[in-house]
Design a protein around this motif. Structure first.
Motif, short mmCIF file in Angstrom:
data_model
loop_
_atom_site.label_atom_id
_atom_site.label_comp_id
_atom_site.label_asym_id
_atom_site.label_seq_id
_atom_site.Cartn_x
_atom_site.Cartn_y
_atom_site.Cartn_z
N GLY A 1 -6.46 4.78 -1.10
CA GLY A 1 -5.88 3.46 -1.34
C GLY A 1 -4.86 3.06 -0.31
O GLY A 1 -4.63 1.86 -0.06
N ASN B 1 0.82 -1.21 0.00
CA ASN B 1 0.00 0.00 0.00
C ASN B 1 0.85 1.26 0.00
O ASN B 1 0.55 2.23 -0.70
CB ASN B 1 -0.93 0.01 1.22
N LYS C 1 -10.39 -2.72 -2.47
CA LYS C 1 -9.46 -1.60 -2.63
C LYS C 1 -9.76 -0.82 -3.90
O LYS C 1 -9.80 0.41 -3.89
CB LYS C 1 -8.02 -2.12 -2.66
N THR C 2 -9.99 -1.53 -5.00
CA THR C 2 -10.31 -0.86 -6.26
C THR C 2 -11.61 -0.09 -6.16
O THR C 2 -11.72 1.04 -6.63
CB THR C 2 -10.40 -1.89 -7.41
N LEU D 1 -6.68 1.04 2.53
CA LEU D 1 -7.59 -0.05 2.16
C LEU D 1 -6.84 -1.36 1.96
O LEU D 1 -5.67 -1.35 1.62
CB LEU D 1 -8.35 0.32 0.89
N ILE E 1 -10.90 3.17 -4.22
CA ILE E 1 -10.12 4.15 -4.99
C ILE E 1 -10.96 4.79 -6.09
O ILE E 1 -10.99 6.02 -6.24
CB ILE E 1 -8.86 3.48 -5.60
N SER F 1 -12.02 -5.78 -6.49
CA SER F 1 -11.62 -5.88 -5.09
C SER F 1 -12.10 -4.67 -4.31
O SER F 1 -12.42 -3.62 -4.88
CB SER F 1 -10.10 -5.99 -4.99
#
Length: 393
Positions: free
Chosen positions: A390, A2, A331-332, A393, A335, A329
């Motif tokens: 991001g 990250n 995270k995506t 996450l 973001i 995901s």
């Protein structure tokens, strides 16, 4: 990892900002670093601490309740159409904007919102050393929206330099309007909408400091004067209702035209090149998405949504994102969601130019001249916000 992707995203933003800077020698790193640290701390607080998560969740639930209450008015006017299973995006998402607009009008009428904006703006000016006007617009744009904010600074517009005007417009384009936040929350995870609204204020000012550095003397720090025009409460409510309805109609018209246009362009590209226009945009934006922290195998899909927002508007992109977000995901999703929550797109150049030109024709012409650079800076602000999210996450 990250931290690595945070650094790559940060490097991307600062390199692109440095390249486009008006005066690289005068870039002041101290306020940029201070705001970046504060932005990261706030993001960590909202996404990674129990207290922050509780606050964000509470705000999200409050807006959800406002949307539900707004829909109750829609149900009455449209004869319970939604309850019969025939609801539409216009009824469920756009028309509740009218009710939220009314609440904003009431809070403004009693000077509650203006007071909050002034206090936060003054605090920000102490933090970053920028002018009171710049910070006032940065905060108020996040509440009032990119065109409405300039109505409150009409007297100052004719006095600001071209440099300061760019900073004001960057903040405006990087923000959203509280009136449509409820609509966003029906298409994105509400917590990311709340986070984006707050951190976009800092991202816009950071990018403005990078692209558009300037010195400001005390004599140039224009005061924000309260409008002397007095209206009664019911007049304020009536005007807010009409303003909210206009926003709903305008967004609906934009969606109607842009979605049809993007489908037409996709059809032509698929017919001629055997690849859709949005997929092609996805490949172009994929490296940017990857550097922001999006996993490599999801970068094209994420990049396609990001590019769609840039060439159309955030509503079109959010609707597309709903179709693919379940395949991505967490995270995506975070973001991209934060990237989408801003007005940074080509159509906003015309909206801001028109709004300012209606108030001051000369300044409107100046905005038109740096319109593309304004979009460039605002997009960098969205990239910065997405990159910072991001990290947590």
């Amino acid at each position: 990892m990250n931290v690595v992707f945070f650094l790559t995203g940060l490097l991307l933003v600062f390199v692109l900002g440095y390249i486009a800077s008006h005066n690289r020698k005068d870039i002041k790193l101290k306020p940029i670093i201070v705001m970046l640290v504060v932005e990261a701390i706030l993001t960590f607080f909202m996404l990674s601490t129990e207290v922050g998560i509780t606050i964000v969740s509470g705000v999200s639930k409050a807006f959800h309740k406002l949307v539900v209450l707004g829909i109750s008015g829609v149900d009455f006017v449209f004869g319970g159409l939604e309850n019969n299973g025939a609801s539409t995006f216009f009824l469920d998402v756009l028309l509740p904007i009218v009710f939220i607009s009314v609440l904003i009008g009431i809070l403004s009428h009693y000077h509650i919102l203006p007071f909050i904006i002034r206090v936060i703006g003054l605090g920000l000016s102490k933090l970053n050393g920028m002018g009171k006007l710049e910070n006032y617009v940065a905060v108020s744009a996040a509440i009032l929206g990119q065109s409405e904010v300039f109505l409150t600074t009409k007297k100052q517009l004719g006095l600001v330099s071209k440099r300061r005007l760019y900073t004001l417009c960057t903040s405006a384009m990087s923000a959203v309007s509280i009136a449509i936040v409820g609509a966003y929350m029906t298409m994105l995870e509400p917590k990311y909408v709340v986070v984006a609204i707050i951190i976009n204020i800092f991202s816009a000012l950071i990018i403005a400091n990078l692209i558009n550095p300037y010195d400001l003397g005390d004599e140039d720090d224009l005061a924000i004067e309260q409008s002397a025009e007095k209206v009664n409460l019911f007049q304020a409510i009536s005007e807010s209702i009409m303003d909210g309805f206009k926003v709903a109609i305008i967004v609906a018209a934009m969606l109607l035209g842009y979605i049809a246009l993007i489908n037409f362009i996709n059809y032509l590209f698929t017919f001629i090149f055997h690849i859709s226009f949005q997929t092609l945009l996805g490949y172009i934006f994929a490296p940017i998405a990857f550097l922001m922290g999006v996993p490599f195998d999801e970068a094209v899909r994420a990049g396609s949504v990001m590019a769609t927002k840039l060439v159309t508007n955030e509503f079109v992109a959010m609707l597309d994102f709903q179709n693919v977000s379940k395949q991505l995901s967490a995270k995506t999703v975070g973001i991209v969601s934060v990237f989408l929550v801003s007005f940074a797109n080509f159509s906003s150049i015309g909206i801001i130019t028109g709004a300012i030109k209606a108030l001051n024709e000369k300044k409107g012409d100046e905005v038109a001249k740096f319109g593309l650079k304004l979009l460039y800076g605002s997009t960098l602000a969205s990239i910065l916000s997405g990159t910072i999210v991001g990290l947590f996450l």
